[in-house]
Design a protein around this motif. Structure first.
Motif, PDB file in Angstrom:
ATOM      1  N   PRO A   1      -2.515  -1.557  -4.424  1.00 50.49           N
ATOM      2  CA  PRO A   1      -2.425  -2.451  -3.254  1.00 50.49           C
ATOM      3  C   PRO A   1      -1.794  -1.754  -2.040  1.00 50.49           C
ATOM      4  N   TYR A   2      -1.993  -2.332  -0.862  1.00 48.84           N
ATOM      5  CA  TYR A   2      -1.323  -1.801   0.335  1.00 48.84           C
ATOM      6  C   TYR A   2      -0.669  -2.942   1.113  1.00 48.84           C
ATOM      7  N   TRP A   3       0.217  -2.559   2.029  1.00 46.59           N
ATOM      8  CA  TRP A   3       1.018  -3.510   2.820  1.00 46.59           C
ATOM      9  C   TRP A   3       0.566  -3.431   4.271  1.00 46.59           C
ATOM     10  N   ASN A   4      -0.233  -4.396   4.699  1.00 51.64           N
ATOM     11  CA  ASN A   4      -0.650  -4.429   6.101  1.00 51.64           C
ATOM     12  C   ASN A   4       0.468  -5.070   6.936  1.00 51.64           C
ATOM     13  N   TRP A   5       1.394  -4.212   7.386  1.00 53.49           N
ATOM     14  CA  TRP A   5       2.566  -4.702   8.118  1.00 53.49           C
ATOM     15  C   TRP A   5       2.246  -5.082   9.547  1.00 53.49           C
ATOM     16  N   THR A   6       1.001  -4.902  10.002  1.00 56.54           N
ATOM     17  CA  THR A   6       0.670  -5.441  11.336  1.00 56.54           C
ATOM     18  C   THR A   6       0.770  -6.977  11.304  1.00 56.54           C
TER      19      THR A   6
ATOM     20  N   ALA B   1       0.351   3.498   1.201  1.00 56.11           N
ATOM     21  CA  ALA B   1      -1.072   3.177   1.032  1.00 56.11           C
ATOM     22  C   ALA B   1      -1.632   2.664   2.360  1.00 56.11           C
ATOM     23  N   MET B   2      -0.844   1.929   3.116  1.00 58.91           N
ATOM     24  CA  MET B   2      -1.289   1.461   4.448  1.00 58.91           C
ATOM     25  C   MET B   2      -1.445   2.635   5.420  1.00 58.91           C
ATOM     26  N   ILE B   3      -0.488   3.561   5.403  1.00 57.43           N
ATOM     27  CA  ILE B   3      -0.614   4.767   6.235  1.00 57.43           C
ATOM     28  C   ILE B   3      -1.904   5.512   5.857  1.00 57.43           C
ATOM     29  N   ASP B   4      -2.159   5.583   4.563  1.00 54.06           N
ATOM     30  CA  ASP B   4      -3.363   6.253   4.082  1.00 54.06           C
ATOM     31  C   ASP B   4      -4.623   5.523   4.534  1.00 54.06           C
TER      32      ASP B   4
END
Ligand SMILES: [Cu+2]
Length: 367
Positions: free
Chosen positions: A127-132, A289-292
């Motif tokens: 999973p990833y963290w879309n911090w936007t 993962a979000m940066i990726d």
């Protein structure tokens, strides 16, 4: 006969698997944390806890001189999770603001996922963290509202308890670096003054405006969209737009604070703060993962970006002029044949192996 046909289909199965992997026709799907089902969230969390319950990897070997890495000695009674944190501490100066930044962290997330699959029965699909989503009101956002003891990431740490996380599945999650302490997350709206004060080398890169910047002002959706659309084929300026002294990568580390920012636990004497042990926090891997994903989105938008790479192996921190010349690291230069640093923790790869995440060595897509 039965044995022979079973053996034959096993063999065929093995060959088939290899050829599928080489072409990546069936990639795993990486999805935003909040779109996962409760069971999927619990599965990822239990894979993290499984690594934290797994023993130290005796192959792990520090490769950076201790006078440079300035880290506590390896704790061989720590866990496999502590090893993951330790290798990032050791390699800190070689994998940030150098050409290794994006390739290393892509490989690092993949390697942790592989360990989860092999040691813990995780089925994959990191999973990833879309911090936007969280940028407008980071402190109150939905990210910090899930206190389920099996599937929730928990809320902010308690200021009266050294910012230790009190609820969710990672309440009391035990860590060995820089000393034994439970997981900590400490909301820090304007973190850069503290960061700049950590060393004179870093301080020279910060002016008054930067010191007062609100970290969440750097990772709103329109800013990330501009980063993805910007600098086609220009790897140096793309990486810099994400990883400059004030940028989305560092801002999410710093605003989350505690372990994700490398803030010293109150119990640790002689602790040098910094982002070195930020993989202590499981959020590190959702963040990276979000940066990726942002790198992936940029690579897919323009053909020249897909294979673009340029960076050196040494941080250009001597002075601001030198950094402006080599923001992705000074010579000796890296290239796609350069080996990613592993500290013998995980199987190795070269930068060229991770340039394309649907080429075989890697086989995943972002949703
Ligand atoms: Cu890192």
């Amino acid at each position: 006969m039965g044995f022979i046909s079973t053996f034959g289909s096993l063999l065929l199965g093995a060959l088939f698997t290899v050829s599928i992997n080489a072409q990546c026709t069936n990639p795993t799907v990486r999805r935003e944390w909040r779109t996962l089902s409760t069971d999927e969230k619990a599965a990822w969390i239990s894979a993290v806890k499984c690594l934290a319950a797994s023993p130290h990897n005796p192959n792990l070997t520090a490769t950076v001189n201790a006078s440079i890495s300035q880290i506590p000695a390896m704790n061989t009674s720590g866990s496999f999770w502590d090893d993951i944190s330790y290798m990032h501490m050791d390699l800190n100066v070689k994998i940030h603001q150098t050409g290794m930044f994006l390739p290393f962290h892509r490989w690092f997330v993949h390697s942790v996922e592989q360990a989860m699959i092999e040691k813990c029965g995780f089925s994959g699909g990191f999973p990833y963290w879309n911090w936007t989503i969280d940028a407008p009101d980071f402190y109150e956002s939905s990210w910090w509202q899930d206190s389920d003891p099996e599937s929730g990431l928990g809320g902010w740490g308690d200021p009266d308890k050294d910012y230790e996380v009190q609820d969710g599945a990672f309440a009391g999650f035990g860590l060995a670096y820089p000393s034994y302490h439970p997981l900590r997350h400490q909301y820090t709206a304007q973190p850069f003054a503290v960061f700049a004060a950590s060393s004179p080398t870093i301080a020279q890169f910060f002016n008054e405006t930067m010191l007062e910047t609100y970290a969440n002002s750097t990772f709103h959706i329109d800013q990330i969209a501009a980063i993805i659309a910007g600098n086609p084929g220009d790897y140096v300026n793309f990486q810099l737009s994400l990883d400059n002294w004030i940028g989305a990568h560092g801002s999410v580390h710093a605003i989350t604070g505690g372990d994700l920012a490398g803030t010293c636990p109150a119990t640790t004497e002689d602790c040098i703060p910094g982002n070195k042990w930020s993989p202590n926090s499981p959020l590190f891997f959702l963040h990276h993962a979000m940066i990726d994903k942002i790198w992936s989105d940029w690579q897919h938008l323009n053909e020249t970006s897909a294979t673009a790479f340029y960076g050196g192996s040494v941080q250009a921190f001597d002075n601001t002029t030198y950094f402006a010349e080599y923001p992705t690291g000074a010579p000796p230069l890296l290239n796609t044949s350069s080996e990613i640093y592993t500290d013998n923790m995980f199987p190795g790869a070269i930068i060229g192996d991770v340039m394309n995440h649907t080429a075989g060595y890697l086989c995943y897509v972002y949703e």
